[in-house]
Scaffold this active site. Structure first.
Site, PDB file in Angstrom:
ATOM      1  N   TRP A 466      -6.377  20.544 -33.954  1.00  0.00           N
ATOM      2  CA  TRP A 466      -6.510  19.181 -33.443  1.00  0.00           C
ATOM      3  C   TRP A 466      -5.433  18.239 -34.012  1.00  0.00           C
ATOM      4  O   TRP A 466      -5.443  17.060 -33.735  1.00  0.00           O
ATOM      5  CB  TRP A 466      -7.887  18.612 -33.783  1.00  0.00           C
ATOM      6  CG  TRP A 466      -9.013  19.434 -33.237  1.00  0.00           C
ATOM      7  CD1 TRP A 466      -9.595  19.319 -32.016  1.00  0.00           C
ATOM      8  CD2 TRP A 466      -9.687  20.525 -33.894  1.00  0.00           C
ATOM      9  NE1 TRP A 466     -10.593  20.251 -31.868  1.00  0.00           N
ATOM     10  CE2 TRP A 466     -10.673  21.012 -33.001  1.00  0.00           C
ATOM     11  CE3 TRP A 466      -9.563  21.129 -35.142  1.00  0.00           C
ATOM     12  CZ2 TRP A 466     -11.520  22.066 -33.322  1.00  0.00           C
ATOM     13  CZ3 TRP A 466     -10.400  22.183 -35.468  1.00  0.00           C
ATOM     14  CH2 TRP A 466     -11.360  22.652 -34.555  1.00  0.00           C
ATOM     15  N   ASP A 467      -4.530  18.757 -34.831  1.00  0.00           N
ATOM     16  CA  ASP A 467      -3.547  17.933 -35.532  1.00  0.00           C
ATOM     17  C   ASP A 467      -4.243  16.913 -36.438  1.00  0.00           C
ATOM     18  O   ASP A 467      -3.856  15.758 -36.527  1.00  0.00           O
ATOM     19  CB  ASP A 467      -2.623  17.215 -34.542  1.00  0.00           C
ATOM     20  CG  ASP A 467      -1.333  16.735 -35.213  1.00  0.00           C
ATOM     21  OD1 ASP A 467      -1.098  17.097 -36.375  1.00  0.00           O
ATOM     22  OD2 ASP A 467      -0.581  15.992 -34.570  1.00  0.00           O
ATOM     23  N   PHE A 468      -5.267  17.384 -37.164  1.00  0.00           N
ATOM     24  CA  PHE A 468      -5.986  16.558 -38.128  1.00  0.00           C
ATOM     25  C   PHE A 468      -5.366  16.690 -39.523  1.00  0.00           C
ATOM     26  O   PHE A 468      -6.070  16.700 -40.535  1.00  0.00           O
ATOM     27  CB  PHE A 468      -7.462  16.966 -38.183  1.00  0.00           C
ATOM     28  CG  PHE A 468      -8.292  16.448 -37.053  1.00  0.00           C
ATOM     29  CD1 PHE A 468      -7.870  15.381 -36.274  1.00  0.00           C
ATOM     30  CD2 PHE A 468      -9.529  17.006 -36.762  1.00  0.00           C
ATOM     31  CE1 PHE A 468      -8.641  14.895 -35.231  1.00  0.00           C
ATOM     32  CE2 PHE A 468     -10.314  16.523 -35.729  1.00  0.00           C
ATOM     33  CZ  PHE A 468      -9.870  15.470 -34.955  1.00  0.00           C
ATOM     34  N   ASP A 469      -4.041  16.813 -39.581  1.00  0.00           N
ATOM     35  CA  ASP A 469      -3.370  16.981 -40.860  1.00  0.00           C
ATOM     36  C   ASP A 469      -3.673  15.808 -41.785  1.00  0.00           C
ATOM     37  O   ASP A 469      -3.992  14.698 -41.358  1.00  0.00           O
ATOM     38  CB  ASP A 469      -1.868  17.135 -40.664  1.00  0.00           C
ATOM     39  CG  ASP A 469      -1.264  16.023 -39.818  1.00  0.00           C
ATOM     40  OD1 ASP A 469      -2.001  15.341 -39.102  1.00  0.00           O
ATOM     41  OD2 ASP A 469      -0.039  15.845 -39.873  1.00  0.00           O
TER      42      ASP A 469
END
Length: 812
Positions: A466-469
């Site tokens: 989810w690109d929850f970096d």
């Protein structure tokens, strides 16, 4: 007939007919998708009303009134007295009803004086409802401003005495003032009692402005710099990577360094700050005190803090090439947006990777350099069996590993640096990731400052697709224990709106973390998902509730209806909805509830202050072949070919070369450019870290500068607005924050959250302010105001300072 149609009543009736037909057709579509049944009968009634008005029949006005009354009852049933949610349902129809009640409409429809009087009464009704809706919006904002629990008391003087750090009470040498990342100042001259007297002290223009072509869709020109303050000087960088030294009291420019770097390939034009290093054995020679910065083409540079000249003993003539040993790095694929961390005779940094482009992108290696010589001290490369072993001749750092692009924090006494990691590219398809990618994806890693050896790591998202970096390192705080003493803790903010409270020595949770099931249905074919994700249940959460159709918004009932249709058509399973083929709603999304700015901590009161944003995105997954046919991406033979990298059509497109799928991610906006979710879109909140409860929260910001037609002119409705930039806390009991999309710097009472002061900015203040005492004894508050391309605020090149008038400051 034509004469009748082109009269005012005729055109009004035609408009109502068009509105009715839109409701009828799109409402029927919505009903077929399982949505609200209101729009179909409302569309029929409006169509009949409009036709009768065209025919000069007064009955058309009464049918419109009936439709409006039924609409009001339906709206109250759906959303109650929430003014912001009532607004798109009722305001436009009320205005149109008021128009229909004007004498120039009613006179051609009837000769009856009684009918015209009744129409005028109906007009008064529309006026009252419209005004009531707007008033209800203001009441809603007040109702959303909630004080849950009182903050613990702490005298300002005591707060100043408990603050201990090596850089001094009046310095601001790191993004968070100290390496711990608190963003807390022990200064007390400014208080809730006098902050309203703040006045402009000085302002400068850096001269670094957006160049032609840099406003193209997807490219971002962002002035996000937080200055550092050393002695009586400020140091900061601009979007094109110029470095400036200013007199902290007067704002006078002392020197400027321009690296003349090529920024044409960079999607982000941003520099969030510089770092400072002072030799432990000063000799008053050049470069005893130096500014450490980076360039847009991935060079690490050292400048004499007094003159701005390159330090010739650092690297090769003052520069270190950060793409060395990285393999192929096309222009724009690797650079550093956040400031390096300088602590314990180490310069530690990672870098931004042009993510979601391809498998095997440049490495996410974290490196430390000697601040005097520029020599590599250590490198931590998670893809190697011994992550800190020196490379052998011909070797390069492991490609495609998760990278740490945000601001790092550190505990010099423990000798630890805390690295916030992202996920291995590409972001939205992880079936081909390696074991070490999944081990460290979206994790905090604690490394030994001296050696780079890992001490511990803690993962906030498993198999992140989810690109929850993690966009920033944790903020550190020592928390009192019930039996006496303190525990060294950290608080990690996340894009999901969660807060993880950990022991910073070991990485063990101090507040409960639970593994909970998350949606699994319909991911990309071949994808593997983690069945559970960690939830920080022992801490309050800023994560938004899952959306329902009733929560959807729009500037008018028509674009709100369109958002409802999209909601029913798109895939949505709540938070952690898996990316997949077709269009999905992502909420939160890659911009997050909290982004690169993190949260601030008051170490005296043990309070955390966070500003949050709420805007859903839509993510469309397509096969590589379909993306090529649509022209969203171009064919590419991969890293091993000599073919230049073909940049995608726009930044929203992630081609994900080397996988079967591309992903297009955009904000979820209505056709008029309004958000598809209801306000508030921005909040400010305080959390008591001892009770672990929210003390207060409030909407923050207005719609003044965010018109749906992108004119930067609007009514200043207190909806709460999107934020990009951080806040700071002072021992005087104040919170200062720019960040909002309505171009203000604000001061809030830390105890209650009440807004006490605001200063107008010439451009977006999407940066984090600082505060300090000038040489004249006044406490200054300084912020960069140059706007943010992604947020769409005004661009500029200003740095602005406020202080109390000299006489009042002296009185303190």
């Amino acid at each position: 007939m034509l004469r009748r149609l082109f009269s005012l009543p005729g055109l009004t009736g035609l408009l109502i007919c068009v509105c009715g037909l839109f409701f009828l057709v799109v409402g029927l579509w919505l009903l077929s998708l399982g949505g609200s049944a209101y729009y179909l009968p409302a569309g029929i009634l409006l169509s009949v009303s409009g036709f009768l008005i065209i025919e000069r029949r007064i009955l058309g006005l009464w049918i419109y009134l009936l439709t409006f009354v039924l609409t009001a009852l339906w709206a109250l049933y759906e959303v109650g007295l929430d003014g912001w949610k009532l607004m798109p349902r009722l305001l436009v129809l009320a205005v149109l009803g008021l128009w229909c009640s004007m004498p120039f409409i009613t006179r051609p429809l009837t000769l009856s004086r009684r009918q015209r009087v009744l129409a005028a009464v109906a007009g008064l009704f529309y006026l009252l409802v419209g005004a009531g809706v707007i008033g209800a919006g203001y009441i809603t904002s007040e109702r959303l401003y909630v004080q849950h629990a009182p903050l613990p008391a702490a005298a300002a003087a005591a707060a100043a005495e408990t603050e201990t750090d090596r850089t001094g009470r009046n310095e601001w040498r790191h993004y968070g003032r100290t390496p711990a990342g608190e963003r807390y100042s022990p200064l007390t001259q400014l208080t809730p009692d006098n902050v309203a007297q703040l006045a402009p002290a000085w302002a400068i223009h850096t001269g670094d402005v957006m160049q032609p072509g840099e406003d193209k869709k997807g490219r971002e020109f962002n002035f996000e710099a937080t200055p550092i303050k050393v002695a009586n000087r400020l140091y900061l960088c601009t979007p094109h990577r110029q470095v400036l030294a200013l007199n902290a009291t007067t704002g006078k420019t002392l020197w400027t360094y321009d690296p003349h770097n090529d920024t044409r390939a960079n999607e982000y034009l941003a520099c969030r700050g510089v770092a400072y290093y002072q030799s432990p054995t000063p000799t008053n020679a050049p470069c005893d005190r130096r500014i450490i910065s980076t360039t847009a083409d991935a060079k690490l540079i050292a400048l004499d803090a007094d003159t701005g000249r390159l330090c010739q003993d650092f690297g090769a003539g003052g520069r270190v090439n950060l793409t060395d040993l990285m393999g192929k790095v096309p222009p724009g694929f690797h650079f550093i947006t956040s400031q390096p961390l300088v602590v314990n005779d180490r310069v530690v940094l990672g870098g931004w990777i042009y993510d979601n482009q391809a498998r095997g992108e440049p490495s996410g290696v974290v490196r430390a350099f000697d601040p005097q010589s520029g020599k590599l001290a250590w490198a931590w490369d998670m893809g190697r069996s011994d992550p800190t072993a020196p490379l052998k001749p011909g070797e390069t750092y492991t490609r495609g590993t998760p990278n740490g692009w945000g601001t790092y924090t550190a505990d010099p006494a423990l000798g630890l640096v805390y690295i916030p990691l992202g996920n291995a590219t590409p972001d939205y398809y992880g079936a081909q990731r390696r074991p070490f990618d999944d081990k460290y994806s979206s994790a905090i890693v604690a490394l030994d400052l001296a050696t780079g050896k890992e001490r511990w790591h803690f993962q906030t998202v498993h198999h992140d697709v989810w690109d929850f970096d993690l966009p920033i390192g944790p903020s550190l705080v020592d928390l009192p224990q019930p039996g006496g003493g303190t525990v060294p803790a950290l608080v990690q903010t996340t894009k999901m709106g969660q807060l993880f409270l950990l022991d910073r020595r070991t990485g063990k949770p101090l507040a409960q973390v639970e593994e909970r099931p998350v949606p699994q249905a319909d991911p990309f074919p071949g994808e593997r998902l983690s069945p559970t994700q960690p939830y920080s249940t022992g801490m309050p959460t800023f994560a938004p509730a899952n959306l329902t159709e009733k929560d959807l918004w729009g500037a008018t009932p028509f674009d709100q209806l369109w958002c409802r249709v999209q909601f029913r058509r798109f895939g949505y399973q709540g938070q952690y909805t898996p990316p997949g083929l077709g269009t999905r709603i992502a909420y939160p999304a890659f911009d997050g509830v909290m982004d690169w700015y993190g949260a601030s901590i008051d170490p005296a009161r043990h309070v955390l202050i966070a500003n949050t944003s709420y805007i859903p995105f839509i993510a469309e997954g397509v096969t590589e072949q379909k993306a090529l046919r649509r022209g969203l991406m171009q064919p590419w033979a991969g890293w091993e070919s000599n073919q230049p990298y073909p940049k995608p059509k726009e930044f929203a497109v992630g081609p994900q070369y080397g996988t079967p799928y591309a992903e297009i991610v955009r904000p979820w906006l209505s056709p008029l450019g309004a958000p598809c979710n209801a306000p508030p879109w921005g909040k400010l909140a305080a959390i008591d870290l001892q009770s672990r409860k929210i003390s207060w929260e409030r909407p923050v910001g207005t719609t003044r500068d965010m018109n749906i037609l992108n004119t930067h002119t609007n009514a200043a409705l207190p909806t709460g607005i999107f934020t990009m930039g951080g806040n700071i806390i002072t021992a005087g009991g104040l919170i200062f924050m720019g960040a909002t999309a309505d171009d203000y710097l604000r001061a809030f009472d830390e105890a209650s959250g009440k807004e006490l002061w605001r200063g107008r900015l010439p451009a977006g203040g999407q940066a984090t302010p600082i505060t300090y005492l000038g040489a004249d004894g006044r406490q200054y508050v300084v912020i960069a105001a140059g706007g943010h391309g992604g947020l769409g605020t005004r661009t500029g090149d200003s740095v602005m300072a406020w202080a109390l008038p000299a006489r009042r400051a002296a009185g303190k």
